[in-house]
Design a protein around this motif. Structure first.
Motif, PDB file in Angstrom:
ATOM      1  N   UNK A   1      37.803  49.404  38.165  1.00 47.88           N
ATOM      2  CA  UNK A   1      38.032  48.039  37.659  1.00 47.88           C
ATOM      3  C   UNK A   1      37.784  47.039  38.787  1.00 47.88           C
ATOM      4  N   UNK A   2      37.516  45.779  38.414  1.00 51.42           N
ATOM      5  CA  UNK A   2      37.308  44.701  39.386  1.00 51.42           C
ATOM      6  C   UNK A   2      38.290  43.575  39.087  1.00 51.42           C
ATOM      7  N   UNK A   3      39.148  43.319  40.061  1.00 50.20           N
ATOM      8  CA  UNK A   3      40.171  42.270  39.925  1.00 50.20           C
ATOM      9  C   UNK A   3      40.049  41.290  41.095  1.00 50.20           C
ATOM     10  N   UNK A   4      39.797  40.016  40.767  1.00 48.46           N
ATOM     11  CA  UNK A   4      39.684  39.003  41.814  1.00 48.46           C
ATOM     12  C   UNK A   4      38.581  39.296  42.799  1.00 48.46           C
ATOM     13  N   UNK A   5      37.488  39.872  42.300  1.00 45.78           N
ATOM     14  CA  UNK A   5      36.365  40.189  43.169  1.00 45.78           C
ATOM     15  C   UNK A   5      36.552  41.448  43.983  1.00 45.78           C
ATOM     16  N   UNK A   6      37.658  42.163  43.800  1.00 46.29           N
ATOM     17  CA  UNK A   6      37.934  43.378  44.564  1.00 46.29           C
ATOM     18  C   UNK A   6      37.906  44.583  43.626  1.00 46.29           C
ATOM     19  N   UNK A   7      37.179  45.606  44.018  1.00 48.22           N
ATOM     20  CA  UNK A   7      37.048  46.793  43.177  1.00 48.22           C
ATOM     21  C   UNK A   7      38.214  47.746  43.424  1.00 48.22           C
ATOM     22  N   UNK A   8      38.758  48.257  42.342  1.00 49.63           N
ATOM     23  CA  UNK A   8      39.845  49.235  42.413  1.00 49.63           C
ATOM     24  C   UNK A   8      39.404  50.496  41.681  1.00 49.63           C
ATOM     25  N   UNK A   9      39.824  51.654  42.207  1.00 56.33           N
ATOM     26  CA  UNK A   9      39.457  52.944  41.588  1.00 56.33           C
ATOM     27  C   UNK A   9      40.675  53.863  41.540  1.00 56.33           C
TER      28      UNK A   9
END
Length: 295
Positions: free
Chosen positions: A111-119
């Motif tokens: 996912x991408x939240x606030x321009x930051x990718x999370x996995x």
């Protein structure tokens, strides 16, 4: 005989899977949590991320819930080469069904939240539950006091260290067998038990139960029971040598009895003619012949 396979993965998303016996308020608690997930939009919390280690039966499916940490992610996907279907989605999460899992896999929720990718990585371990339990009695007909063998075979199971095989005579446990870790590939589990036949063995059914407990690994409880087998128990048959010895003993007893009867009737006949028993006269002659001559 039919066994029982408690598999929550076919009913609940991975984020909610736990042994039903441990779930709050039993199965209703898990169901209520699942409905709340479907009805309520995301609030920014990671309440439904789900476990990272999953157990799935070979060839079966698994629910995967991908949840973002923010309420309005720009991108939320499940990355896998397996066949998948999107079942339900809200702003913050998506619920997928992954099909035909035949080997250990790693699934990636991104996912991408606030321009930051999370996995988040989900490690799926495939297990092979007991589907058949085969019981063999050898031989099926035995005499009391002789040995016979009980063999139970559970084909193509893994992991073996989660398997317990129990041999039963009626409700009585004859043997409990556990296994040590050998390989992740499926293999046959075989338990052999040698025992002596008793008369009461013919009154009970013999059976074998295979139980695989995966609850500590996020899975369920699987057990299968074999078809019952009945042992025919016979009285021991004497061998030829024993019969011959018994006949010889009987003949000797008859011969000795015949000789004694002849002796008794002979003495009675002798007394009738002479007025005394022949044995007594013979005894007196023997005593007289051994007396010392007078000095």
């Amino acid at each position: 005989m039919e066994g029982l396979f408690i598999r929550q993965s076919s009913m609940l998303p991975v984020s909610l899977r736990m042994p039903l016996a441990m779930a709050p308020f039993g199965g209703w608690g898990a169901l209520a949590a699942f409905l709340s997930l479907l009805c309520c939009r995301g609030s920014g919390e990671k309440a439904f991320e789900g476990p990272e280690q999953l157990m799935v039966g070979s060839g079966e499916f698994q629910f995967i819930n991908c949840t973002a940490s923010c309420t309005d992610p720009k991108r939320l996907v499940l990355e896998t080469a397996l066949n998948k279907t999107l079942l339900e989605s809200q702003t913050q999460w998506k619920l997928f069904k992954v099909y035909n899992i035949s080997k250990d896999e790693e699934l990636l929720c991104s996912s991408t939240c606030g321009g930051k990718q999370e996995t988040k990585v989900f490690h799926i371990a495939v297990f092979y539950p007991p589907k058949q339990v085969l019981l063999t009695l050898s031989p099926t007909s035995v005499a009391v006091g002789t040995l016979f063998t009980i063999e139970c075979r559970v084909p193509a199971v893994a992991p073996l260290e989660c398997l317990i095989v129990t041999l039963l005579r009626g409700p009585e446990i004859l043997c409990n067998q556990t296994f040590v870790w050998t390989t992740l590939s499926p293999q046959d589990a075989v338990v052999t038990h040698n025992t002596t036949a008793h008369r009461e063995d013919g009154l009970y059914n013999f059976s074998c139960k295979a139980q695989m407990d995966l609850r500590s690994r996020g899975g369920g409880l699987v057990h299968r029971v074999s078809d019952p087998q009945r042992l025919e128990v016979k009285e021991p048959v004497p061998n030829n040598q024993t019969v011959i010895i018994a006949i010889v003993i009987v003949l000797l007893l008859l011969f000795v009895t015949f000789v004694l009867l002849c002796f008794v009737f002979g003495q009675k006949w002798f007394r009738g003619r002479t007025g005394h028993y022949g044995v007594y006269a013979t005894w007196r002659r023997l005593i007289g012949s051994h007396r010392a001559p007078p000095l």
